[in-house]
Each structure stands twice: as structure tokens, then as C-alpha cells.
Motif scaffolding. Structure first.
Motif, short mmCIF file in Angstrom:
data_model
loop_
_atom_site.label_atom_id
_atom_site.label_comp_id
_atom_site.label_asym_id
_atom_site.label_seq_id
_atom_site.Cartn_x
_atom_site.Cartn_y
_atom_site.Cartn_z
N THR A 182 14.84 6.85 -2.60
CA THR A 182 14.27 5.68 -1.96
C THR A 182 13.45 6.12 -0.76
N VAL A 183 12.24 5.59 -0.67
CA VAL A 183 11.32 5.93 0.41
C VAL A 183 10.75 4.64 0.98
N GLU A 184 10.62 4.58 2.28
CA GLU A 184 9.93 3.46 2.91
C GLU A 184 8.72 3.98 3.66
N LEU A 185 7.58 3.32 3.45
CA LEU A 185 6.34 3.65 4.15
C LEU A 185 6.08 2.56 5.17
N GLN A 186 5.95 2.96 6.42
CA GLN A 186 5.84 2.01 7.53
C GLN A 186 4.40 1.85 7.99
N ASP A 187 4.15 0.70 8.62
CA ASP A 187 2.86 0.44 9.27
C ASP A 187 1.70 0.58 8.29
N VAL A 188 1.85 -0.04 7.13
CA VAL A 188 0.82 0.01 6.08
C VAL A 188 -0.10 -1.20 6.22
N LEU A 189 -1.40 -0.97 6.17
CA LEU A 189 -2.38 -2.05 6.23
C LEU A 189 -3.01 -2.25 4.86
N VAL A 190 -3.59 -3.42 4.65
CA VAL A 190 -4.36 -3.72 3.44
C VAL A 190 -5.77 -4.05 3.89
N GLY A 191 -6.75 -3.35 3.34
CA GLY A 191 -8.14 -3.55 3.73
C GLY A 191 -9.06 -2.89 2.74
N ASP A 192 -10.05 -2.16 3.23
CA ASP A 192 -11.02 -1.48 2.37
C ASP A 192 -10.94 0.02 2.58
N VAL A 193 -10.90 0.75 1.48
CA VAL A 193 -10.76 2.20 1.50
C VAL A 193 -12.06 2.84 1.01
#
Length: 656
Positions: free
Chosen positions: A96-107
Motif C-alpha cells: 500500500t502506497v499513498e501519494l500526497q499533495d497531488v494536483l490535477v491540471g495540465d501536463v
């Protein structure tokens, strides 16, 4: 962090401990804390686990699941939440892994060679720019350089970094200046989080970023592809250029001991005059790889200060050793060799030069005897021309013995596509910006078909349709020429403009009004990024803004020996920044070029020259460092152009 959860950095660290070849990670390092996911489309997220393991990905209320295949790889496609954030991404299976402070936008992929790699800290006012780069909703991931003979699974580089002064550090943390200025303008205007995937390596030609399948139909790279495939089949160390594996296979001077060894018995070697054609060694008039050795006596005590070795220009590639230690090497012919004499000592010294000559005539040390010298720290000059001992390692009389390319930097077809681009796919992206071309400028005509093939290749790899692909036109470089005529850099800018016009969803950011005559890496990267952003804002984000300078629309002959050039993209009218519109040249049917007088008339420019009473062709800004003073009212420079289609200096060139 709650008990039972493992950070992505911890997973990577555990995998690396005590292993030369760690197993692929549970989650690809492309996905980590502070990353940006692409809005508005499914996002593939992937990694590796035990075959059959069911892996679940969750972002808020959104979930997706995937099963690891026989090779252990799993790929889950998840619809992201609304643009913004921050969000937490939870990935669970056997681990189990958690990724923090993830944004959704344009890559955006930001790729190319050294001018895309050029860091924000190196740019004009770099320290101040870093200090003011407080954009926590902008992030970047710097893909590590990797040469690979097969598509790699796991990218090197990273991790994702937040674009703030603290996140960048004092020198900019490897953030590309061009990418930063592009992303900043897009973010400020579109108000959406921006992720920048940097994949840039200095000195590389475009074909390193294209797959073999994309290059094969062009037929220009057949010998390089054959060389590449033979190396891949052979296995072993993976190089990024052709010359190093060629040396490994062919240079007998490096097998069973080195011919550069200071203690080598060279009594059987022949005496040879340097510089010269090496007729004493039987290789006059043919390419060859030759070792040259010379004893040099230095006074005791040795003068203080740095001693240097000067060889002048060398064709094609040299490696210099002093007392068995390599002190310099180069494959850039036009670069006069100057190497530090590291390891020089009082008394007897042994200098060895491994020289690869490619030209049958005129190769080797091409600047003459006076250019070859050892300069001691006190300024005393010891001539190096004269008698040396020599021995041939590779004799060019044998057909097909030479390598297909000689660059010492990464230049092998497909190796960066495999090592840097393939590990990013099929990540969801918005598009790509591309700043590259200095290493292809002498093959400008070839670029007309090479770059479209590469763009199509990328679009196929990522499988997201004809995503935006925006191109930086090369800035000005080298010194201004007094007389008009043909020029490789002008032809290359033309090739870039042709590709941008003909390839769907492409755009050209013209920068010919920027640059440095003495530095191929100009520090003014803000105009580069801003003009790329204008391409994106107008063509992708739907904003009604100018994005191109004036472009050639049509040309008509007028009475009195004048020609009238009509323009598109005048956006408020044509403007001159300087004393006069420039620079235009004009020619008649004899193909002889003369500078032309020019004046603006509405959205057109009328050009003429008393030296050309019957003109048939006009060119604008047609040299490597032109005087480019024509703009539109929006402040964007005119795109260099020509109205003729006469073969130029790069026509038919397809090799390095």
C-alpha cells in the motif's frame, strides 16, 4: 503517515538496498508526492507486483483496479477529479502506497537538447527569477538521462518538485528556464495547475528521440540502424553514441594493454612526421586510427602554474594521454584543442595521441606545425611538431571498417526514445514543447521529414491523438555575414516552419530576434517560454490572442523591378524595431543575391535593389544571425522566409 502505509520514496529506497539490478517498483517513480495528473481524461497509473495481484487506485471518490500480468506489470486507468487539489492518491495491493499533495491540471512534456535543458538559474536574472518563482501549483519532474537499446520500463530522475523558492533551492533545482517561463505564462492565464515533464539532453540530434520504426521509412538511417541492432543483439554495455562501441570492437591499441601506457616498449614503432599524412605508416590518403607517442623533457624544477597542450583543429577525433593518463579528448573538428597537462612532471614525460582520421585527404592535425605546442606555467613553449613514433590500430584500406557516426556525445538513433520517453508512456498529457535543432542544423532538409516522423512517433506512443506539439525556432547564433546567400541555420529555421505549418496541431515560436553571436546557449529564455505559451493559449486553451509573428502569404512582381510581399498574422499592422525593415535580400534568375531596400505599405513590404532590375526571388532574415527588425503590432517577430525553392547548402545531406 498512518501505520501500515509506505511512502513511495521508502519503497524505492528498500528496492535499491543491496541490489545491483533492483526489481521494478510497486509504483512507477513517475507517480509520486507533489505530482500533477492530467485533467479531463483517464490517467493510466502503473507499476509492478506479483503476477495476479489486484491493485486498486483511489483518488477521493474515484477508483480504478487492475490485475498484474504474467510479467508483474499492472496498469489502472482512473478518471481524475476536478482540476485543482491537493488530493491524496492511495494505491493498494500486496503493498500500500499513498501519494500526497497531488494536483490535477495540465501536463506538458518539455523536451529537446541543451537549450531546453538550460536551467533557470543560468538564465538572465536567474537568481531573482528563482527568488520570485512562488508558484506552488506548478510542479516539474526532471527525467534522468538514459541511453537504452530497448524501451525502458522505469524512468530515471525525479522526484516531482514544487516550484517555489524553497522547492527549487538556490540554483533552480534543474528546472528548465524555457519550460518554466512557458508554464508560468500558461498558469497565470489559464489558472490551472501545470506539470512539466522535462526530458532534455545537451548536444543530441532529433533521431535519438525517435523509435527505429519511425526512422526506418526515412531510409536515411539504415547504416546506423544496422549498427544499433547489431549492438543490441550482441548485448553488453549500452552506449549512446557510435564511436565508443566501435573503439571497443576495433581499437587493438586498447586490447591486451594500452598503447598509451608510459612504460610500453615502442622501440619497434616507426618514426613519423607530425603533422603529416602518415605515409610512413602506410595510411596516407585513407582513414585510419593511429597512435602517436613522443617523449618530452621538462626542466627541474618545473615552472609553477598550469601547463597546457595545444593541438589546433583536429580532424576527426583525438584522445590525448600524458604519462598514461587521459587528459583530453574531442570530436568537434572546428574546436581548437586545448587540454590541461595534468600529471606533467619534471624530467621525462610520455605524451600519446590516439588520432582517428576520417578524411582521406587533409585530415589529422589541420592547423599546421605552429599550432602544436606545450606551454608551461611560466609561458615557455615546447614545440610538439616534428618526429613522433607511430603505429596503426585501424587501417582504412579495409572497406566498411569505419563507424557510422563520430560524435562523442549521445547521438545514436532511438536511445533516448527508449531510455527517457518510453518509460513515461502511456501517461496522460496535454502536449509537448520542443527546443532542439542545433545538432541537426547541417541536415536541415532532412529535418523536414525527420521531425514529422518523430512527432507522429510520440503521438503513437502516448495514444492520445494528435496532441499539441509546439516548436522553438532557433534563435540567432554566430556572427552576422556581410553578404547575403545560402545558410544552413536559415534553412533549418525554414524546415521548422514547414513542419509547424504542415503537421496538425503544431505551432512555431519564432525567436530569431533573440540570441548571442558567441554563445549557442543564449540566456534570454523568457521570450522563448512566453512565445511557446502564446501558441498554447491561442491554439489549445482557446484564447483570442496573437501567437505568431508575420508570415509570408504571397508575393507579386511590380513594375520598376520591385516585389511586393504580403503577410499573414500582422495583428494590428507591420512594425519596424530599428531604422528600417530588415533584412531583405533579392535575386534575379542568375541566383545572385543582393541586399534589398524595403518599405512597409499596409500589410505588405515592397523590396527592390538597383543591382537586380528583374527580380524573381526574395528572402527575409536569411542567415544564422540576421538583422531581424520586422514585427507585428503584438510585438512578435516575422518568421524568416524565402520565396524561392532553389537547393540550399543542406540539400541532400543526411549524415553527420
Amino acid at each position: 503517515m498512518r501505520k501500515g502505509l509506505i511512502s513511495i520514496s521508502a519503497v524505492a529506497a528498500v528496492a535499491l538496498l543491496g541490489q545491483q539490478n533492483p526489481p521494478p517498483p510497486f509504483v512507477s517513480p513517475l507517480f509520486g508526492d507533489h505530482m500533477v495528473l492530467q485533467r479531463g481524461k483517464p490517467n493510466p497509473i502503473w507499476g509492478w507486483s506479483e503476477p495476479g495481484d489486484t491493485v486498486r487506485v483511489q483518488i477521493g471518490e474515484r477508483t480504478a483496479a487492475a490485475s498484474a500480468g504474467a510479467d508483474g506489470k499492472w496498469v489502472a486507468k482512473i478518471d481524475p477529479p476536478a482540476a485543482g487539489g491537493p488530493y491524496t492518491v492511495k494505491i493498494s495491493g500486496k503493498r500500500t502506497v499513498e501519494l500526497q499533495d497531488v494536483l490535477v491540471g495540465d501536463v506538458w512534456i518539455c523536451a529537446g537538447q541543451s537549450n531546453m535543458q538550460f536551467g533557470l538559474g543560468q538564465a538572465r536574472n536567474g537568481a531573482e527569477e528563482i527568488k520570485n518563482a512562488n508558484y506552488p501549483r506548478m510542479r516539474f519532474y526532471n527525467v534522468g538521462e538514459r541511453d537504452s537499446y530497448s524501451p525502458a520500463d522505469v524512468p530515471r530522475g525525479g522526484p516531482w518538485r514544487v516550484i517555489t523558492p524553497e522547492g527549487l533551492g538556490g540554483r533552480g533545482g534543474g528546472l528548465s528556464a524555457a519550460a518554466y517561463f512557458f508554464g508560468r505564462k500558461v498558469y497565470q492565464s489559464a489558472q490551472v495547475p501545470i506539470g512539466l515533464l522535462q526530458a532534455a539532453v545537451g548536444g543530441v540530434p532529433a533521431e535519438t528521440f525517435a523509435s527505429l520504426d519511425a526512422l526506418r521509412p526515412l531510409k536515411d538511417f539504415d547504416d546506423r540502424i544496422a549498427f544499433f541492432e547489431r549492438l543490441r543483439q550482441k548485448g553488453g554495455r549500452e552506449y549512446g553514441n557510435y564511436i565508443m562501441p566501435w573503439y571497443d570492437e576495433n581499437d587493438i591499441g586498447m586490447k591486451n594493454g594500452s598503447w598509451a601506457d608510459a612504460e610500453l616498449d615502442d622501440s619497434s614503432w616507426k618514426t613519423v612526421q607530425v603533422p603529416g599524412d602518415f605515409k610512413e605508416l602506410g595510411v596516407a590518403g585513407v582513414p585510419s586510427l593511429t597512435y602517436l607517442r613522443k617523449e618530452i623533457t621538462i626542466p627541474d624544477p618545473m615552472p609553477e602554474g598550469r601547463s597546457r597542450i595545444y593541438l589546433g583543429q583536429v580532424e576527426k577525433m583525438d584522445t590525448v594521454y600524458l604519462n598514461g593518463r587521459q587528459v583530453g579528448a574531442s570530436s568537434w573538428v572546428e574546436n581548437p584543442r586545448v587540454y590541461g597537462a595534468m600529471g606533467l612532471k619534471p624530467g621525462r614525460n610520455l605524451m600519446t595521441i590516439r588520432l582517428l582520421r576520417v578524411k582521406a585527404e587533409g585530415g589529422g592535425f589541420i592547423d599546421g606545425a605552429a599550432s602544436m605546442k606545450l606551454v608551461l606555467g611560466d609561458g615557455k613553449v615546447i614545440p610538439l611538431a616534428g618526429e613522433w613514433k607511430g603505429k596503426v590500430s585501424v587501417d582504412g584500406h579495409t572497406s566498411g571498417v569505419l563507424p557510422p557516426g563520430y560524435e562523442s556525445v549521445t547521438s545514436m538513433a532511438s536511445v533516448l526514445y527508449n531510455g527517457m520517453l518510453a518509460p513515461l508512456a502511456p501517461a496522460a498529457i496535454t502536449g509537448a514543447i520542443w527546443y532542439q535543432g542545433e545538432s541537426n542544423a547541417e541536415r536541415a532538409y532532412q529535418y523536414r521529414k525527420l521531425l514529422p516522423a518523430m512527432i507522429a512517433d510520440w503521438r503513437k506512443l502516448f495514444g492520445q491523438g494528435d496532441f499539441p506539439f509546439y516548436i522553438v525556432g532557433l534563435p540567432a547564433f554566430m556572427h552576422h555575414k556581410d553578404n547575403p546567400g545560402d545558410d544552413s541555420w536559415a534553412e533549418f529555421r525554414e524546415a521548422q516552419a514547414i513542419v509547424a505549418k504542415n503537421v496538425s496541431n503544431s505551432c512555431l515560436a519564432t525567436t530569431v530576434d533573440t540570441g548571442d553571436p558567441d554563445n549557442i546557449h543564449p540566456i534570454d529564455k523568457a521570450p522563448v517560454g512566453d512565445r511557446l505559451a502564446s501558441c498554447a493559449l491561442a491554439n489549445y486553451y482557446g484564447q483570442m490572442i496573437p501567437y505568431s509573428g508575420p508570415t509570408l502569404a504571397s508575393v507579386e512582381n511590380m513594375s520598376g523591378g520591385a516585389m511586393k510581399i504580403h503577410f499573414n498574422h500582422t495583428d494590428g499592422g507591420l512594425v519596424v524595431k530599428g531604422d528600417k525593415p530588415g533584412e531583405f535580400s533579392i535575386a534575379g534568375a542568375d541566383h545572385k543575391w543582393y541586399w534589398a531596400d524595403a518599405r512597409i505599405e499596409g500589410d505588405a513590404v515592397i523590396v527592390s535593389s538597383q543591382s537586380v532590375p528583374n527580380p524573381v526571388a526574395v528572402r527575409y532574415a536569411w542567415q544564422s544571425f540576421p538583422t531581424a527588425t520586422l514585427y507585428n503590432a503584438a510585438g512578435l517577430p516575422a518568421v524568416p522566409f524565402r520565396t524561392d525553392d532553389w537547393p540550399g547548402v543542406t540539400f541532400g545531406k543526411s549524415i553527420y
